[in-house]
Scaffold this active site. Structure first.
Site, PDB file in Angstrom:
ATOM      1  N   ASP A 378       0.843  -1.148   0.000  1.00 23.49           N
ATOM      2  CA  ASP A 378       0.000   0.000   0.000  1.00 23.49           C
ATOM      3  C   ASP A 378       0.890   1.213   0.000  1.00 23.49           C
ATOM      4  O   ASP A 378       1.536   1.473   0.915  1.00 23.49           O
ATOM      5  CB  ASP A 378      -0.954   0.052   1.117  1.00 23.49           C
ATOM      6  CG  ASP A 378      -1.968  -1.104   0.991  1.00 23.49           C
ATOM      7  OD1 ASP A 378      -2.222  -1.599  -0.105  1.00 23.49           O
ATOM      8  OD2 ASP A 378      -2.459  -1.443   2.034  1.00 23.49           O
ATOM      9  N   THR A 379       0.939   2.163  -0.899  1.00 19.94           N
ATOM     10  CA  THR A 379       1.877   3.054  -1.551  1.00 19.94           C
ATOM     11  C   THR A 379       1.165   4.318  -2.014  1.00 19.94           C
ATOM     12  O   THR A 379       0.003   4.298  -2.313  1.00 19.94           O
ATOM     13  CB  THR A 379       2.474   2.318  -2.754  1.00 19.94           C
ATOM     14  OG1 THR A 379       3.083   1.118  -2.282  1.00 19.94           O
ATOM     15  CG2 THR A 379       3.487   3.145  -3.479  1.00 19.94           C
ATOM     16  N   ILE A 380       1.896   5.384  -2.089  1.00 21.81           N
ATOM     17  CA  ILE A 380       1.377   6.552  -2.799  1.00 21.81           C
ATOM     18  C   ILE A 380       2.311   6.815  -3.968  1.00 21.81           C
ATOM     19  O   ILE A 380       3.522   6.570  -3.890  1.00 21.81           O
ATOM     20  CB  ILE A 380       1.266   7.814  -1.916  1.00 21.81           C
ATOM     21  CG1 ILE A 380       2.641   8.301  -1.393  1.00 21.81           C
ATOM     22  CG2 ILE A 380       0.319   7.579  -0.765  1.00 21.81           C
ATOM     23  CD1 ILE A 380       3.317   9.334  -2.221  1.00 21.81           C
TER      24      ILE A 380
END
Length: 575
Positions: A378-380
């Site tokens: 889970d990353t931006i």
């Protein structure tokens, strides 16, 4: 390919240039499949996965900041408003394109394992696999050092100024948005397991709901320390001391030298030429080489001739994904510790060999890695372009939502769990070792041809390399603009083996049925599934000076332009 042609959506968008039958006057109807239009301006644009962050970056541009200044300001806000996915507690990678020189630079700011976190140590603890959460999954966070390295080289605004928006939202609060609310709720069990996390991130045992107001003054203190003291505050100062105190309390092995001696690394991006476009990814320990391998395999097939929504095109792309990911799992590691055959993996000769294994009519569910060392050659996610055309493509992550689940005492942030991607097999290239960087999923990207220069990225763990390849194909093979390419229906497979793919239901039923008949196994998701990863993109046209921005509807974000200087300078007049 001229830009006018690039921005036609070919088979996806049909422009009706004559009024419908019987119409006398009124607007010409426009039928298209993309939901949003691109943002266009001759000033800068910041595209992120949350609107307040995009706005903060755009305001940094308006204050005279560079693309790097804007990205740091926006990324700092994302660490407050989308905190389960990023922030000072995670790692960072970036690609920077200099509009004046045309030079493409890469930065790897992924942290290493503590020196005392060894295979032998975990074996003594009775572990046979890397723990997915907890103190032994924690590696040194690289984000703040990465910000400082980027700012030192390409920044214009004062360092401390870049953190004011994030400090404001941490102290004053913000309303929790749609996707972020859902992510937060999905991690309630992990948050409940840590006393600091329960106290800060849950309200009466529940995650904040959509529209709830959330504040984190403890995190504001961490940001204030970084604004005043730079990276030293994090790696040698009060934040470092708090990290070590927390680690010691939980039986961790991180030391002061693990933090103080970490430095980011400037690297030369890898690249390939795909049908005239040069596409850049960062070298290992990130998975960018898999995206380039996929593109080189795509190039061996007539994708444009088959059409975008064709079963044969999807089949080739899915089989290419299997081939590239088999190589990814076999070879990807920290190149400071093992020799990674990246040059072979992205070579055209190797692609020809791998492409020969693709059967357009039959799926292969058990694909072995190749032997790329025989070939040489889970990353931006967020991106920013400034009014001078400079582009920063930046990605930043904790790995899984809320990382390790451990919140640092007194400073209100989670430590990342990137160490979970090591393996405990001593013979594997990605085996855990002191001061080694793990397999990394997060990758920024950049592509260019002629006057068109595009910074782009798509989030989602193992989704990323395959999503990058599909985005590039959508732009190059099918003439989509950057917004249409972000929105286009995609597939993904979040594992290294098998034929199980997730696919969005906007892919026509007859195409999905044809893929099933070829042997693929499909799990159909919604119109804009987060499983396919949200993304952002900007483009600079160096012939006109116009910048373009795009943001995926699979996230809460937007591409926000720098405001033009239409208000007079100085205090507003009441007369």
């Amino acid at each position: 390919m001229r830009l006018a042609i690039l921005f036609e959506l070919c088979s996806l968008i049909v422009l009706s240039l004559t009024p419908s039958a019987g119409a006398q006057n009124g607007p010409v109807p426009l039928d298209r499949s993309q939901a949003r239009s691109m943002v266009l301006t001759r000033r800068g644009i910041v595209a992120t996965s949350q609107t307040l962050a995009s706005q903060a970056g755009a305001q940094a541009l308006a204050r005279g900041g560079s693309a790097v200044d804007a990205a740091i300001a926006a990324n700092a806000v994302l660490g407050v408003v989308e905190r389960m996915n990023n922030g000072i507690r995670g790692d960072l990678f970036a690609i920077y394109w200099d509009a004046k020189t045309g030079v493409v630079s890469g930065l790897n700011s992924s942290g290493w394992a503590p020196e005392r976190l060894t295979l032998e140590f975990l074996k003594q603890k009775g572990l046979t696999d890397m723990p997915p959460i907890g103190i032994y999954s924690v590696t040194v966070p690289g984000c703040v050092a990465g910000w400082q390295a980027l700012h030192k080289k390409f920044g214009r605004l004062p360092w401390a100024e870049l953190f004011q928006p994030a400090i404001y939202y941490a102290n004053h609060g913000f309303p929790v948005t749609e996707f972020i609310s859902a992510y937060w709720k999905g991690e309630q069990r992990k948050l409940s397991a840590d006393s600091n996390a329960r106290r800060i991130f849950l309200v009466n045992g529940e995650a904040p709901a959509l529209g709830n107001w959330f504040r984190n003054p403890e995190y504001a203190h961490a940001l204030q320390a970084i604004a005043a003291g730079g990276a030293d505050a994090f790696y040698r100062g009060p934040i470092a001391k708090a990290i070590l105190t927390t680690s010691d309390r939980l039986g961790g092995v991180m030391t002061a030298s693990d933090l103080a001696e970490f430095e980011p690394e400037w690297v030369k991006p890898l690249s390939t030429v795909y049908r005239g476009w040069t596409v850049y990814e960062l070298p290992p320990n990130g998975q960018g080489m898999a995206a380039l391998e996929m593109l080189n395999i795509f190039e061996k097939f007539p994708l444009l001739q088959w059409g975008f929504l064709s079963a044969d095109a999807f089949q080739v792309k899915m089989e290419a994904q299997k081939l590239a990911y088999a190589d990814l799992r076999r070879y990807l590691a920290d190149p400071r510790f093992v020799k990674v055959p990246a040059a072979g993996i992205i070579s055209k000769q190797y692609a020809a060999e791998r492409a020969s294994k693709v059967d357009v009519n039959r799926a292969h569910c058990d694909i072995a890695a190749g032997e790329p060392a025989r070939f040489v050659g889970d990353t931006i996610y967020m991106t920013a372009v400034d009014k001078d055309g400079n582009i920063l493509s930046l990605i930043q992550s904790l790995y899984e939502g809320f990382g390790s689940g451990i919140v640092v005492d007194d400073f209100g942030f989670h430590l990342q769990d990137r160490g979970a991607l090591f393996v405990l097999d001593p013979h594997h290239p990605d085996a855990l070792a002191p001061r080694k960087r793990p397999f990394h999923t997060i990758i920024p990207a950049f592509m260019e041809k002629g006057n068109a220069h595009i910074g782009f990225g798509i989030m989602g763990g193992l989704n990323q390399a395959q999503a990058h390849a599909q985005f590039v194909s959508d732009v190059v093979d099918y003439g989509m603009n950057i917004q249409a390419a972000l929105e286009a229906p995609r597939f993904t497979r979040l594992s290294f083996k098998g034929c199980e793919f997730m696919i969005e239901n906007r892919v026509p039923a007859e195409v999905r049925q044809a893929l099933l008949q070829k042997g693929q196994q499909l799990a159909v998701r919604g119109d804009f599934s987060t499983s396919m990863g949200g993304g952002q993109a900007v483009m600079h046209d160096s012939s006109t000076g116009v910048n373009y921005g795009a943001s995926s509807p699979r996230k809460d974000g937007a591409a926000v332009p720098e405001p033009d200087p239409y208000f007079p300078q100085g205090p507003a007049s009441r007369n």
